[in-house]
Design a protein around this motif. Structure first.
Motif, PDB file in Angstrom:
ATOM      1  N   VAL A 130       2.944  -4.051   5.597  1.00 46.46           N
ATOM      2  CA  VAL A 130       3.053  -5.110   6.608  1.00 46.46           C
ATOM      3  C   VAL A 130       1.898  -6.112   6.560  1.00 46.46           C
ATOM      4  CG1 VAL A 130       4.428  -3.667   8.163  1.00 46.46           C
ATOM      5  CG2 VAL A 130       1.942  -3.777   8.453  1.00 46.46           C
ATOM      6  N   VAL A 131       1.034  -6.038   5.536  1.00 35.27           N
ATOM      7  CA  VAL A 131      -0.129  -6.930   5.488  1.00 35.27           C
ATOM      8  C   VAL A 131      -0.019  -8.040   4.444  1.00 35.27           C
ATOM      9  CG1 VAL A 131      -1.733  -5.226   6.442  1.00 35.27           C
ATOM     10  CG2 VAL A 131      -1.433  -5.402   3.953  1.00 35.27           C
ATOM     11  N   SER A 132       1.038  -8.089   3.688  1.00 39.38           N
ATOM     12  CA  SER A 132       1.164  -9.090   2.634  1.00 39.38           C
ATOM     13  C   SER A 132       1.033 -10.503   3.218  1.00 39.38           C
ATOM     14  CB  SER A 132       2.505  -8.945   1.914  1.00 39.38           C
ATOM     15  OG  SER A 132       2.576  -9.866   0.851  1.00 39.38           O
ATOM     16  N   GLY A 133       0.083 -11.264   2.673  1.00 44.06           N
ATOM     17  CA  GLY A 133      -0.155 -12.625   3.115  1.00 44.06           C
ATOM     18  C   GLY A 133      -0.941 -12.747   4.404  1.00 44.06           C
ATOM     19  N   LYS A 134      -1.362 -11.639   4.987  1.00 41.99           N
ATOM     20  CA  LYS A 134      -2.086 -11.641   6.264  1.00 41.99           C
ATOM     21  C   LYS A 134      -3.588 -11.513   6.050  1.00 41.99           C
ATOM     22  CE  LYS A 134       1.377 -10.919   9.387  1.00 41.99           C
ATOM     23  NZ  LYS A 134       1.525 -11.486  10.695  1.00 41.99           N
ATOM     24  N   PRO A 144      -9.894  -2.341  -1.229  1.00 46.19           N
ATOM     25  CA  PRO A 144      -8.962  -2.309  -2.363  1.00 46.19           C
ATOM     26  C   PRO A 144      -7.509  -2.088  -1.935  1.00 46.19           C
ATOM     27  CG  PRO A 144     -10.927  -1.039  -2.883  1.00 46.19           C
ATOM     28  CD  PRO A 144     -11.004  -1.384  -1.419  1.00 46.19           C
ATOM     29  N   GLU A 145      -7.288  -1.229  -0.957  1.00 47.59           N
ATOM     30  CA  GLU A 145      -5.914  -0.987  -0.490  1.00 47.59           C
ATOM     31  C   GLU A 145      -5.324  -2.232   0.159  1.00 47.59           C
ATOM     32  OE1 GLU A 145      -5.259   2.929   1.528  1.00 47.59           O
ATOM     33  OE2 GLU A 145      -7.409   3.108   1.122  1.00 47.59           O
ATOM     34  N   LEU A 146      -6.135  -2.900   0.981  1.00 44.61           N
ATOM     35  CA  LEU A 146      -5.648  -4.114   1.641  1.00 44.61           C
ATOM     36  C   LEU A 146      -5.280  -5.195   0.634  1.00 44.61           C
ATOM     37  CD1 LEU A 146      -7.834  -4.622   4.846  1.00 44.61           C
ATOM     38  CD2 LEU A 146      -5.355  -4.563   4.706  1.00 44.61           C
ATOM     39  N   THR A 147      -6.141  -5.409  -0.346  1.00 45.50           N
ATOM     40  CA  THR A 147      -5.857  -6.466  -1.324  1.00 45.50           C
ATOM     41  C   THR A 147      -4.698  -6.087  -2.235  1.00 45.50           C
ATOM     42  OG1 THR A 147      -7.606  -5.659  -2.796  1.00 45.50           O
ATOM     43  CG2 THR A 147      -8.207  -7.402  -1.263  1.00 45.50           C
ATOM     44  N   GLN A 148      -4.584  -4.815  -2.628  1.00 50.92           N
ATOM     45  CA  GLN A 148      -3.462  -4.389  -3.463  1.00 50.92           C
ATOM     46  C   GLN A 148      -2.131  -4.487  -2.716  1.00 50.92           C
ATOM     47  OE1 GLN A 148      -4.563  -0.506  -4.891  1.00 50.92           O
ATOM     48  NE2 GLN A 148      -6.169  -1.320  -6.216  1.00 50.92           N
ATOM     49  N   ALA A 149      -2.197  -4.397  -1.370  1.00 47.58           N
ATOM     50  CA  ALA A 149      -0.977  -4.526  -0.566  1.00 47.58           C
ATOM     51  C   ALA A 149      -0.683  -5.988  -0.228  1.00 47.58           C
ATOM     52  CB  ALA A 149      -1.115  -3.702   0.708  1.00 47.58           C
ATOM     53  N   GLY A 150      -1.471  -6.906  -0.793  1.00 46.72           N
ATOM     54  CA  GLY A 150      -1.235  -8.332  -0.588  1.00 46.72           C
ATOM     55  C   GLY A 150      -1.957  -8.940   0.589  1.00 46.72           C
ATOM     56  N   GLY A 151      -2.804  -8.147   1.251  1.00 45.75           N
ATOM     57  CA  GLY A 151      -3.570  -8.667   2.374  1.00 45.75           C
ATOM     58  C   GLY A 151      -4.747  -9.507   1.899  1.00 45.75           C
TER      59      GLY A 151
END
Length: 194
Positions: A130-134, A144-151
């Motif tokens: 749910v963080v892609s583009g956020k 690393p998890e946030l950026t890999q998930a598109g955050g």
């Protein structure tokens, strides 16, 4: 009508990130349910207190308070709640493996209901995609998890909060004042001073 808030927690959740937030939200006048997979109302979870010692590369962990669950996890219906709070600590690393936890997170996000996640709580957001583009923040080890998930990871001060749409995030419990101000505002509550 009072707002209803859901908190999902588990054993070794960060003590401050569950207890002080629960108490603060109840103080505002909200009904707050603390739930945990596999636990029923009246059961307990244990918390952890994390601290940083000078010269050490990561935090230390001490046993914290017991927190009583006050609602059954299996009875959670997202439609019954106005907001969702995800505390950190070690609990999110195993809570994110629970499919119902991820479904609940997605349902809150799809409904654009306010979600607040602090510290390692971002692990649940990333696992639920749910963080892609956020713009988000979290404990730096979760970057690393946030950026890999598109955050879009925000390296803000530890006592600051990041708001993007319906998601409020913070690095750790020192962010609670700003996080809770933003979360309460997203919920449509105004606190005035006379």
């Amino acid at each position: 009508m009072t707002k209803k808030i859901l908190i999902i927690a588990g054993d070794y959740v960060e003590d401050y990130e569950v207890y002080s937030v629960y108490q603060s939200l109840v103080f505002v006048g909200y009904t707050v349910h603390i739930v945990s997979p596999g636990k029923k109302s009246g059961d307990f979870i244990v918390t952890a207190v994390h601290d940083f010692l000078p010269g050490e590369q990561t935090y230390t962990e001490l046993k914290g308070h017991r927190v009583q669950i006050n609602f059954d996890f299996e009875q959670v219906k997202v439609a019954d709640y106005d907001g969702f709070y995800i505390p950190g600590g070690r609990a999110p690393e195993f809570l994110r493996l629970n499919e119902r936890v991820l479904e609940i997170t997605k349902e809150f996000n799809d409904a654009k209901k306010p979600i607040a996640a602090v510290c390692h709580g971002a692990q649940i957001l990333t696992a639920a995609n749910v963080v892609s583009g956020k713009k988000c923040t979290a404990y730096p080890a979760c970057k690393p998890e946030l950026t890999q998930a598109g955050g879009n990871y925000q390296d803000c001060a530890v006592d600051d909060a990041v708001v993007d749409g319906n998601i409020v995030s913070g690095k750790a419990w020192p962010a609670h004042p700003k996080m809770l101000q933003a979360f309460v505002a997203l919920l449509g509550t105004t606190i005035s001073h006379k």
